[in-house]
Design a protein around this motif. Structure first.
Motif, PDB file in Angstrom:
ATOM      1  N   ASN A 198      21.997  33.869  42.458  1.00  0.00           N
ATOM      2  CA  ASN A 198      21.518  33.343  41.179  1.00  0.00           C
ATOM      3  C   ASN A 198      22.418  33.705  40.005  1.00  0.00           C
ATOM      4  OD1 ASN A 198      18.568  32.141  41.593  1.00  0.00           O
ATOM      5  ND2 ASN A 198      18.787  33.900  42.962  1.00  0.00           N
ATOM      6  N   ASP A 199      23.649  34.114  40.310  1.00  0.00           N
ATOM      7  CA  ASP A 199      24.672  34.359  39.294  1.00  0.00           C
ATOM      8  C   ASP A 199      24.272  35.466  38.302  1.00  0.00           C
ATOM      9  OD1 ASP A 199      27.209  33.879  38.251  1.00  0.00           O
ATOM     10  OD2 ASP A 199      26.437  32.523  36.710  1.00  0.00           O
ATOM     11  N   TYR A 200      23.648  36.537  38.824  1.00  0.00           N
ATOM     12  CA  TYR A 200      23.365  37.711  37.999  1.00  0.00           C
ATOM     13  C   TYR A 200      24.597  38.611  38.043  1.00  0.00           C
ATOM     14  CZ  TYR A 200      18.354  36.862  37.293  1.00  0.00           C
ATOM     15  OH  TYR A 200      17.143  36.358  36.896  1.00  0.00           O
ATOM     16  N   GLN A 201      25.186  38.883  36.887  1.00  0.00           N
ATOM     17  CA  GLN A 201      26.424  39.660  36.839  1.00  0.00           C
ATOM     18  C   GLN A 201      26.118  41.163  36.760  1.00  0.00           C
ATOM     19  OE1 GLN A 201      29.400  37.912  37.199  1.00  0.00           O
ATOM     20  NE2 GLN A 201      27.912  36.292  37.558  1.00  0.00           N
ATOM     21  N   THR A 202      25.559  41.696  37.837  1.00  0.00           N
ATOM     22  CA  THR A 202      25.225  43.120  37.870  1.00  0.00           C
ATOM     23  C   THR A 202      26.460  43.929  38.261  1.00  0.00           C
ATOM     24  OG1 THR A 202      24.538  43.003  40.181  1.00  0.00           O
ATOM     25  CG2 THR A 202      22.850  42.602  38.508  1.00  0.00           C
ATOM     26  N   ILE A 203      26.358  45.248  38.168  1.00  0.00           N
ATOM     27  CA  ILE A 203      27.499  46.120  38.461  1.00  0.00           C
ATOM     28  C   ILE A 203      27.962  45.977  39.918  1.00  0.00           C
ATOM     29  CG2 ILE A 203      28.267  48.529  38.584  1.00  0.00           C
ATOM     30  CD1 ILE A 203      26.436  49.064  36.164  1.00  0.00           C
ATOM     31  N   PRO A 204      27.055  46.001  40.910  1.00  0.00           N
ATOM     32  CA  PRO A 204      27.527  45.821  42.297  1.00  0.00           C
ATOM     33  C   PRO A 204      28.170  44.464  42.542  1.00  0.00           C
ATOM     34  CG  PRO A 204      25.294  46.699  42.268  1.00  0.00           C
ATOM     35  CD  PRO A 204      25.618  46.296  40.868  1.00  0.00           C
ATOM     36  N   VAL A 205      27.667  43.430  41.886  1.00  0.00           N
ATOM     37  CA  VAL A 205      28.221  42.082  42.053  1.00  0.00           C
ATOM     38  C   VAL A 205      29.620  42.005  41.444  1.00  0.00           C
ATOM     39  CG1 VAL A 205      27.964  39.650  41.400  1.00  0.00           C
ATOM     40  CG2 VAL A 205      25.966  40.952  42.149  1.00  0.00           C
ATOM     41  N   MET A 206      29.780  42.584  40.261  1.00  0.00           N
ATOM     42  CA  MET A 206      31.051  42.484  39.537  1.00  0.00           C
ATOM     43  C   MET A 206      32.112  43.455  40.052  1.00  0.00           C
ATOM     44  SD  MET A 206      30.842  40.143  37.089  1.00  0.00           S
ATOM     45  CE  MET A 206      32.042  40.629  35.854  1.00  0.00           C
ATOM     46  N   TYR A 207      31.684  44.688  40.359  1.00  0.00           N
ATOM     47  CA  TYR A 207      32.667  45.743  40.640  1.00  0.00           C
ATOM     48  C   TYR A 207      32.550  46.362  42.033  1.00  0.00           C
ATOM     49  CZ  TYR A 207      32.891  45.353  35.573  1.00  0.00           C
ATOM     50  OH  TYR A 207      33.005  44.873  34.292  1.00  0.00           O
ATOM     51  N   GLY A 208      31.532  45.954  42.785  1.00  0.00           N
ATOM     52  CA  GLY A 208      31.394  46.456  44.141  1.00  0.00           C
ATOM     53  C   GLY A 208      30.396  47.600  44.268  1.00  0.00           C
ATOM     54  N   GLU A 209      29.916  47.798  45.474  1.00  0.00           N
ATOM     55  CA  GLU A 209      28.911  48.827  45.723  1.00  0.00           C
ATOM     56  C   GLU A 209      29.475  50.234  45.544  1.00  0.00           C
ATOM     57  OE1 GLU A 209      26.388  48.364  49.182  1.00  0.00           O
ATOM     58  OE2 GLU A 209      26.790  46.207  49.253  1.00  0.00           O
TER      59      GLU A 209
END
Length: 305
Positions: free
Chosen positions: A202-213
């Motif tokens: 759903n295109d949520y730009q969270t920290i894990p999505v943007m920069y990895g786990e």
């Protein structure tokens, strides 16, 4: 035997209870009262705090505002929840989006009206609070860092409503608030790891999505280690009496939490970490009593904090 119409109505009520997370609101109300008695207004008699009508209105308004916040958050997250929480989503969808919005606006209107019983300042506070929750759900939630910080800030804001009411700016209040803020912020970041599939879809730009786990785990580790700072002030500098047992126990639990965090890779692992943090927050509510347990025995303080 219930008729079909009665069963349908009951399911709608259960669904709405799930949407507003009705199980959380009594805990928040209890936390507000215990905070008022033991932390925010320690110079007042416990019975006077409990019988304070204005405080009662603030607690009710806070609970209703939080409930409306859950509704609007559920409204915007309906598609994401189909992926992240399919079972809960099925229950929540028994109430239509239109009905959710109607309840949302009705509840907010009630908050606006009852806040007038306290003061115009209370009306202004809850109006801003309602707006911030909506703005977070609509825009900020999808942003890395900002979404997490805002969610954590909104979670502790009801306690500042009571702080503004009593106008007591004791330094230990901010140490307690800092510890709670950090726990909630860590939990918000764990939720991002837990919900990463739905966030990506759903295109949520969270920290894990943007920069990895891995990067997210490093920030969570830093925040977890930072909890030592408010714990040090609360245990060594301010007077929390028997509540230091809770803070020492929290440190042990958080060490286990970090060990588990770096071994976690799947949703069930993150769900366990999420529940550990939730347990720490909820147990912290009840452990506030340990600051001055004589209140429960004698009905008044034997020690002024």
């Amino acid at each position: 035997m219930l008729s079909r119409k009665s069963k349908h109505l009951l399911l709608k009520i259960v669904s709405m209870f799930s949407v507003v997370r009705g199980y959380n609101i009594p805990i928040i109300a209890l936390a507000q009262y215990l905070s008022a008695i033991f932390i925010l207004a320690p110079e007042k008699r416990a019975l006077d705090v409990l019988l304070d009508f204005n405080l009662f209105i603030i607690v009710i308004a806070s609970g209703l505002t939080i409930a409306s916040g859950y509704i609007i958050n559920n409204f915007y997250d309906s598609k994401k929840d189909l992926i992240n929480r399919p079972n809960k989503s099925k229950l929540d969808r028994l109430v239509s989006q239109k009905t959710k919005l109607q309840v949302y606006f009705t509840v907010n209107f009630i908050v606006f009206l009852i806040a007038f019983f306290v003061s115009f300042r209370a009306v202004l506070f809850f109006s801003v609070y309602i707006f911030l929750i909506w703005f977070y759900s609509h825009k900020l939630k999808k942003m890395p860092f900002i979404g997490n910080l805002t969610a954590s800030f909104l979670a502790v804001l009801p306690f500042f409503a009571i702080l503004l009411y009593y106008k007591n700016l004791y330094p230990q209040i901010f140490a307690h608030a800092s510890f709670l803020f950090l726990l909630i912020l860590i939990r918000e970041m764990i939720k991002d790891l837990e919900n990463i599939k739905g966030d990506i879809a759903n295109d949520y730009q969270t920290i894990p999505v943007m920069y990895g786990e891995g990067f997210s785990k490093k920030i969570i580790t830093l925040l977890t280690v930072s909890t030592v700072i408010p714990i040090y002030f609360l245990v060594e500098i301010f007077e929390v009496r028997y509540m230091d047992i809770y803070f020492y126990t929290s440190m042990i639990v958080l060490i286990f939490f970090l060990q588990k965090l770096w071994k976690s890779n799947y949703k069930p692992d993150y769900l366990l970490l999420h529940n550990i943090l939730k347990l720490l927050v909820v147990s912290g509510v009840f452990c506030i009593i340990l600051i001055n347990p004589e209140v429960l025995i004698h009905g008044k303080r034997l020690l002024r904090l």
